[in-house]
Design a protein around this motif. Structure first.
Motif, PDB file in Angstrom:
ATOM      1  N   VAL A 236     -27.683  19.281  48.322  1.00 57.56           N
ATOM      2  CA  VAL A 236     -27.343  18.443  47.174  1.00 57.56           C
ATOM      3  C   VAL A 236     -28.080  17.119  47.310  1.00 57.56           C
ATOM      4  CG1 VAL A 236     -25.476  17.458  45.810  1.00 57.56           C
ATOM      5  CG2 VAL A 236     -25.036  19.459  47.235  1.00 57.56           C
ATOM      6  N   LYS A 239     -26.436  13.674  48.118  1.00 54.39           N
ATOM      7  CA  LYS A 239     -25.377  13.871  49.123  1.00 54.39           C
ATOM      8  C   LYS A 239     -25.973  14.278  50.473  1.00 54.39           C
ATOM      9  CE  LYS A 239     -21.384  13.385  46.912  1.00 54.39           C
ATOM     10  NZ  LYS A 239     -20.356  12.478  47.390  1.00 54.39           N
ATOM     11  N   THR A 240     -26.572  15.478  50.502  1.00 53.76           N
ATOM     12  CA  THR A 240     -27.156  15.955  51.750  1.00 53.76           C
ATOM     13  C   THR A 240     -28.348  15.077  52.131  1.00 53.76           C
ATOM     14  OG1 THR A 240     -26.618  18.164  50.945  1.00 53.76           O
ATOM     15  CG2 THR A 240     -27.919  18.026  52.966  1.00 53.76           C
ATOM     16  N   ILE A 241     -29.197  14.835  51.128  1.00 53.93           N
ATOM     17  CA  ILE A 241     -30.289  13.883  51.309  1.00 53.93           C
ATOM     18  C   ILE A 241     -30.333  13.015  50.058  1.00 53.93           C
ATOM     19  CG2 ILE A 241     -31.789  15.189  52.872  1.00 53.93           C
ATOM     20  CD1 ILE A 241     -33.242  16.249  50.441  1.00 53.93           C
ATOM     21  N   ASP A 245     -34.418   9.137  50.858  1.00 51.56           N
ATOM     22  CA  ASP A 245     -34.877   9.972  51.988  1.00 51.56           C
ATOM     23  C   ASP A 245     -36.160  10.706  51.615  1.00 51.56           C
ATOM     24  OD1 ASP A 245     -32.686   9.310  53.540  1.00 51.56           O
ATOM     25  OD2 ASP A 245     -31.499  11.039  52.902  1.00 51.56           O
TER      26      ASP A 245
ATOM     27  N   SER B  27     -25.630  12.376  57.294  1.00 48.02           N
ATOM     28  CA  SER B  27     -25.134  11.675  56.108  1.00 48.02           C
ATOM     29  C   SER B  27     -23.611  11.691  55.955  1.00 48.02           C
ATOM     30  CB  SER B  27     -25.788  12.260  54.848  1.00 48.02           C
ATOM     31  OG  SER B  27     -25.801  13.659  54.890  1.00 48.02           O
ATOM     32  N   GLY B  87     -23.151  20.314  52.060  1.00 50.74           N
ATOM     33  CA  GLY B  87     -22.365  19.099  52.135  1.00 50.74           C
ATOM     34  C   GLY B  87     -23.255  17.923  52.505  1.00 50.74           C
ATOM     35  N   PRO B  88     -22.716  16.786  52.813  1.00 53.36           N
ATOM     36  CA  PRO B  88     -21.285  16.474  52.760  1.00 53.36           C
ATOM     37  C   PRO B  88     -20.842  16.224  51.328  1.00 53.36           C
ATOM     38  CG  PRO B  88     -22.515  14.531  53.428  1.00 53.36           C
ATOM     39  CD  PRO B  88     -23.523  15.629  53.215  1.00 53.36           C
TER      40      PRO B  88
END
Ligand SMILES: Cc1cc2nc3c(=O)[nH]c(=O)nc-3n(C[C@H](O)[C@H](O)[C@H](O)COP(=O)(O)OP(=O)(O)OC[C@H]3O[C@@H](n4cnc5c(N)ncnc54)[C@H](O)[C@@H]3O)c2cc1C
Ligand SMILES: Cc1cc2nc3c(=O)[nH]c(=O)nc-3n(C[C@H](O)[C@H](O)[C@H](O)COP(=O)(O)OP(=O)(O)OC[C@H]3O[C@@H](n4cnc5c(N)ncnc54)[C@H](O)[C@@H]3O)c2cc1C
Ligand code: SF4
Ligand code: SF4
Ligand code: FES
Lengths: 486, 277
Positions: A236, A239-241, A245, B27, B87-88
């Protein structure tokens, strides 16, 4: 080659003169062979439309007049060279026809199946002016694309030498896929990030197998992989990256194609009862999670008296799925009349053949449940058509005091989706409308943050596959130019 | 695919996994969760990220065996792969030095409480953790909780261990004894409902971490919706933590029961499969 030059080629001129225009228009429009309605309303995965036979395609192709001014093309959002591909079918060069399609469309087998043709290319076909049915452009498009795929002769497009520039697409729906294909062709190193565990966006989790088999989408994905596109699932962005990033990681351009995945509800009483759910939930369970198969761990309600609220493609897909999962009564509840329904004509026709009840000019105002909180009834307000509203459609108004109480054990709310807020929320400086769509330059699809381009439903709200795809291609072209300039 | 690097039993039904997931490890914050799917036809289930090791690029999950999906996960061994993990997700817990915090957990809620207890402690709070269960054998993670709590109060319904009584009795004894600045509660919805009623009476601000049914976990389906202060919220993106005093727990309880019959069938089907092996 431009259209006029193509049209003047000898073979094509000969083909045109081989038959009089009058004879061509006299040929009745082909009927797409389809599964028997009773049979298909109980089989979940078999495709309803069976595809044209080569004979049918050849005959249908003859109907096209190869117009000097092909108005049909103006109706196609990506401007496919319609007469060129159809005339290639007429002369039996099916692979050539497929090649023509692919010059403009990244997913012809998909668009041939799901485009609302009657509102796009076919609406502008000259035949309509002569009070004839339009050329079956969509059916022919599907035929050529399927022929190519089934022939095993799919050509992997030529890829320019690697330029070692990394670019990213966020979301693997039609917009992301079309973008990835074009950028790979131009030699970029393309990575597509997808939040779900499957690639394809709505093509996989939304549109059911009986309308668009997953295999067809998978072939396109494999093609992209063969061209060197990388897919990262379960990621995602935001979220994840983060977008940051990606930038830090050396990505020089990012195309956001995260779709309009947020379901809307009506905020009426009883909407949170058990058995009332969004079409996204219902279709995700059935399509993405394969919940109706015995070997799937994900559960799904198989209602006996199911109502779907709404009149779009999503509503038709949901109710026809419910019928296939065993509903005795399957009802579409729509607040306007059938004429205003946004769904493709063919889906409405198919739904009716399958025994779906149409409760048009009705609108739910409350759901009623039992002690366990399970929905048992819906209360419908009877509506009538009033004056045309901003969208030009006649707006529905309540008929005072007239309601109906109907027994249901499952209600699927399909009244639209909003753009996925994740990216708009997580990127500073991105311009967003009050509807949550990302603002871009209409020609380049570039956003207020130069490195970010965007397209598809995240820009348009709920739109169509072909528009999303067109955006992806436009963004690819513009991003390529922008990167080369910098 | 994410590789399981270690597996440890906290009890027969509660298992700790360390799983390779470098991006998530980097993260994640306390309160975040992942969606996990085991097998091609597996279900996506939410699990709290209990801890992370940036050096090793791993995250820790503490899983309690409930039905089919958690059992399939618990059947995996070190070296095996989790088919899908994303996630997260969710919003991270808002952590600051509140003063004295009571963490009330029970049942499925004990595992997801662990990272919150740790983060609260690290922020300088006095943390009092109340763990409750029906009977002694069902008390889990007591040792792990002691590491980061100033005090652990164990409650059992039958008095077989700790103090006899419900989780609410434990919380009330603390409130009666000293000033409590915040209560955090995770557990079965019915338990959170009663904790919320209690703390409302004493006007102790309370956060509940809601464990609704989820499908995608990314805001796409609405399966996880709850009413908070009269508004519909999606637990996976707006939560999982909410002001407990505003949550409509009765509605949540009703919705949680929604798939009970189908779940029971699936579980019987799975047990039959296991037995036939
Ligand atoms: C049930 C249904 C039926 C439809 N039928 C038709 C039809 O017949 N004809 C037609 O033309 N159109 C139809 N549509 C509309 C059409 O599918 C959409 O307009 C089109 O898919 C939009 O494409 P997209 O690429 O913008 O987004 P999507 O197809 O929605 O893809 C977006 C992808 O991005 C992913 N994503 C979102 N956020 C993130 C993130 N932060 N990080 C990574 N990935 C992310 C999502 O998981 C998703 O896979 C239908 C839609 C539905 C729901
Ligand atoms: C945000 C979030 C974080 C979570 N974190 C953890 C965690 O760290 N560790 C952990 O072990 N579990 C956690 N859970 C709960 C976990 O997701 C469920 O136990 C799991 O989905 C059960 O799936 P199953 O197929 O094994 O059981 P099912 O067959 O689905 O359920 C078995 C029984 O458990 C009940 N049940 C199912 N889901 C829940 C639930 N969410 N809460 C309470 N009872 C439920 C059912 O009613 C049924 O009686 C979390 C849930 C949420 C929403
Ligand atoms: S892409 Fe769609 S609109 Fe364009 S020609 Fe094909 S079916 Fe018609
Ligand atoms: S308008 Fe109709 S007849 Fe003319 S080129 Fe297009 S499809 Fe053929
Ligand atoms: S789980 Fe689907 S929206 Fe929350």
């Amino acid at each position: 080659m431009n259209i006029n030059a193509e049209r003047s080629e000898t073979w094509r001129a000969e083909l045109r003169s081989a038959m009089k225009a009058k004879e061509r228009t006299e040929i009745p429009r082909v009927h797409m062979p389809e599964l028997d309605a009773e049979y298909r309303s109980h089989t979940r995965t078999e495709e309803v439309n069976l595809g044209l036979t080569p004979e049918q395609a050849l005959l249908e192709a003859k109907r096209c007049l190869d117009c000097a001014n092909p108005t049909c093309m103006e109706g196609c959002p990506v401007g496919i060279c319609i007469p060129t591909f159809i005339k290639n079918i007429e002369r039996g060069e099916f692979l050539e026809a497929a090649k023509t399609l692919k010059e403009t469309s990244a997913l012809p087998a998909v668009c041939g199946r799901v485009c609302p043709q009657e509102k796009q290319c076919e609406e502008r076909c000259i035949h309509l002016k002569m009070n004839k049915e339009s050329v079956a452009i969509g059916h022919l498009e599907r035929f050529a694309a399927d022929y190519e795929r089934e022939s095993g002769n799919i050509s992997v497009p030529q890829v320019a030498p690697a330029n070692d520039i990394k670019i990213a697409a966020v979301g693997s729906g039609p917009a992301g896929l079309a973008f990835a294909g074009d950028m790979a062709k131009s030699g970029y190193e393309v990575v597509v990030f997808e939040a779900l565990h499957e690639i394809g966006g709505v093509l996989k989790y939304g549109i059911p197998e009986f309308r668009l088999p997953n295999d067809i989408v998978d072939v396109e994905i494999q093609n992209l992989q063969a061209m060197g596109v990388h897919f990262v699932t379960n990621c995602v962005v935001g979220k994840t990256i983060t977008i940051k990033d990606l930038e830090d990681d050396g990505f020089k351009g990012i195309f956001v194609a995260s779709g309009a995945g947020l379901p809307r509800f009506m905020n009426i009483k009883g909407e949170n009862l058990v058995g009332v759910m969004s079409s996204n939930e219902y279709l995700t369970r059935v399509n993405l999670m394969d919940a109706a198969s015995p070997d799937s761990d994900t559960p799904v309600f198989k209602g006996k008296k199911v109502a779907v609220i709404g009149g779009g493609n999503t509503a038709m897909d949901s109710i026809r799925t419910a019928k296939r999962l065993g509903a005795d009564r399957a009802m579409i509840v729509y607040r306007r009349s059938e004429k205003e329904m946004p769904a493709r004509l063919e889906e409405v026709k198919h739904a009716k053949e399958e025994g779906i009840e149409f409760w048009t000019l009705h609108n739910p105002i409350e759901y009623i449940g039992n002690e366990q909180g399970r929905v048992t009834h819906m209360l419908l307000q009877v509506m009538e058509l009033g004056e045309p509203d901003a969208s030009g459609r006649r707006s529905p108004v309540e008929v005072a005091g007239k309601t109906e109480l109907i027994e249901v054990d499952e209600v699927i709310v399909s009244v639209g989706v909003s753009p996925n807020p994740l990216i708009p929320q997580s990127v500073k400086g991105l311009e967003v409308t009050k509807w949550g769509t990302v603002v871009v330059n209409n020609d380049t699809m570039q956003s207020a943050v130069p490195i970010i381009f965007a397209g598809g439903d995240i820009v348009r709200g709920g739109a169509t596959v072909i528009l999303a795809m067109g955006d992806g291609r436009r963004a690819a072209k513009a991003m390529d130019e922008w990167i080369n300039k910098n | 695919m994410n590789k399981i690097v270690s597996k440890e039993y906290f009890s027969t039904n509660v298992i700790k996994f360390e799983v390779e997931a470098p991006l998530i490890a980097k993260s994640r914050k306390a309160g975040h969760f992942v969606m996990v799917k085991v097998g091609a036809k597996g279900e996506r289930i939410p699990l709290t990220i209990a801890d992370a090791d940036l050096q090793k690029g791993t995250i820790t999950l503490v899983v309690q065996k409930m039905g089919v999906s958690s059992s399939k996960l618990c059947a995996l061994e070190a070296g095996d792969f989790i088919t899908d993990m994303v996630g997260p997700l969710g919003r991270a817990t808002h952590i600051e030095n509140f003063g004295t915090v009571v963490c009330a957990c029970g049942g499925v809620g004990t595992a997801p409480m662990m990272p919150i207890v740790a983060a609260l402690k690290e922020a300088g709070n006095r943390v009092i953790t109340v763990i409750a269960a029906r009977t002694k054998d069902l008390i889990i993670l007591e040792e792990q909780m002691r590491i980061n709590s100033d005090e652990v109060i164990v409650m059992t319904d039958d008095g077989s261990y700790g103090t006899k009584g419900l989780v609410t009795n434990g919380v009330e004894s603390v409130i009666n004894r000293e000033k409590v600045d915040l209560c955090v509660t995770i557990g079965p919805a019915i338990m959170m409902k009663f904790v919320s009623q209690l703390t409302k009476k004493y006007e102790v601000p309370t956060l509940a971490s809601l464990n609704t049914i989820m499908v995608d976990g990314t805001g796409m389906c609405g399966a996880c919706r709850v009413s908070v202060g009269g508004k519909t919220k999606f637990v996976c993106v707006d939560g999982p933590e909410f002001d407990a005093h505003l949550v409509d727990f009765d509605e949540m309880l009703m919705r949680l029961g929604g798939y009970k019959d189908i779940e029971r069938e699936e579980n019987e089907h799975y047990q039959a499969l296991l037995n036939s092996k």
